[in-house]
Design a protein around this motif. Structure first.
Motif, short mmCIF file in Angstrom:
data_model
loop_
_atom_site.label_atom_id
_atom_site.label_comp_id
_atom_site.label_asym_id
_atom_site.label_seq_id
_atom_site.Cartn_x
_atom_site.Cartn_y
_atom_site.Cartn_z
N LYS A 192 46.56 4.53 1.73
CA LYS A 192 48.02 4.60 1.89
C LYS A 192 48.41 5.86 2.66
O LYS A 192 49.27 5.82 3.53
CB LYS A 192 48.73 4.55 0.55
CG LYS A 192 50.25 4.58 0.71
CD LYS A 192 50.97 4.55 -0.62
CE LYS A 192 52.47 4.65 -0.52
NZ LYS A 192 53.10 5.09 0.68
N GLU A 193 47.76 6.99 2.34
CA GLU A 193 48.06 8.23 3.05
C GLU A 193 47.74 8.11 4.53
O GLU A 193 48.49 8.59 5.37
CB GLU A 193 47.27 9.40 2.46
CG GLU A 193 47.72 9.82 1.08
CD GLU A 193 46.76 10.82 0.46
OE1 GLU A 193 45.54 10.63 0.57
OE2 GLU A 193 47.24 11.79 -0.13
N ALA A 194 46.62 7.48 4.84
CA ALA A 194 46.24 7.31 6.24
C ALA A 194 47.25 6.43 6.97
O ALA A 194 47.63 6.72 8.11
CB ALA A 194 44.84 6.71 6.34
N THR A 195 47.69 5.35 6.32
CA THR A 195 48.70 4.47 6.93
C THR A 195 50.00 5.23 7.13
O THR A 195 50.62 5.14 8.19
CB THR A 195 48.92 3.22 6.05
OG1 THR A 195 47.66 2.55 5.90
CG2 THR A 195 49.92 2.28 6.68
N ASP A 196 50.41 6.02 6.13
CA ASP A 196 51.62 6.84 6.26
C ASP A 196 51.46 7.86 7.38
O ASP A 196 52.40 8.14 8.13
CB ASP A 196 51.94 7.55 4.95
CG ASP A 196 52.40 6.60 3.86
OD1 ASP A 196 52.71 5.43 4.17
OD2 ASP A 196 52.43 7.04 2.69
N MET A 197 50.26 8.42 7.49
CA MET A 197 49.97 9.40 8.54
C MET A 197 50.15 8.76 9.92
O MET A 197 50.80 9.33 10.79
CB MET A 197 48.54 9.91 8.38
CG MET A 197 48.06 10.83 9.44
SD MET A 197 46.36 11.33 9.06
CE MET A 197 45.71 11.52 10.69
N ILE A 198 49.63 7.57 10.09
CA ILE A 198 49.76 6.87 11.38
C ILE A 198 51.23 6.60 11.69
O ILE A 198 51.69 6.79 12.81
CB ILE A 198 48.94 5.56 11.39
CG1 ILE A 198 47.45 5.88 11.36
CG2 ILE A 198 49.28 4.71 12.60
CD1 ILE A 198 46.90 6.58 12.58
#
Length: 149
Positions: free
Chosen positions: A48-54
């Motif tokens: 989820k953090e990676a998706t939010d980061m993108i």
């Protein structure tokens, strides 16, 4: 051999992590590549953090991030990590009254009791935080304990 400055080390780590993530060599990082982890010490995003980061890095929604975008984001992440490290160190120093690099039971007790905690709170914290059971809580143990709470 010359030593790298902190800024040069940071730039090197950011480039290294970007290159490691961009395994297909296209000069961009996809969501799936970010999900493999950034490889920057202290930061390893969950899905989820990676998706939010993108989403933060890629407001147009192409699903890809170039190095410039990644570098700006990682500098922000690094500042957050450094800020957290400084907070932990300041907190640790408040407990480490004699400055020997570890917190004794008595030092912990003094701080806890002054803040209205009970003797049981002191015992519970100390037993949980003293991971190697050497009768002292060092900085790494302190950070691990506070990071899990």
């Amino acid at each position: 051999m010359t030593q790298l400055s902190d800024k040069e080390k940071e730039a090197f780590e950011i480039r290294r992590s970007f290159d490691a993530l961009g395994v297909n060599g296209d000069g961009k990082v996809s969501v799936s590549e970010v999900l493999k982890g950034t490889l920057y010490p202290g930061f390893n995003p969950a899905s989820k953090e990676a998706t939010d980061m993108i989403k933060e890095l890629d407001p147009k929604g192409s699903g890809l991030v170039d190095f410039g975008q990644y570098e700006m984001f990682m500098k922000t992440v690094i500042k957050k990590i450094e800020y957290e490290k400084n907070l932990f160190m300041k907190a640790f120093r408040k407990f480490d009254k004699n400055g020997d690099g570890s917190v004794s039971y008595e030092e912990l007790k003094e701080v806890f009791l002054a803040r209205g905690k009970s003797e049981k709170d002191v015992q519970d914290f100390f037993n949980e935080a003293d991971l190697n059971k050497d009768g002292r809580v060092d900085y790494e143990e302190f950070v691990k304990w506070f990071s899990k709470t």
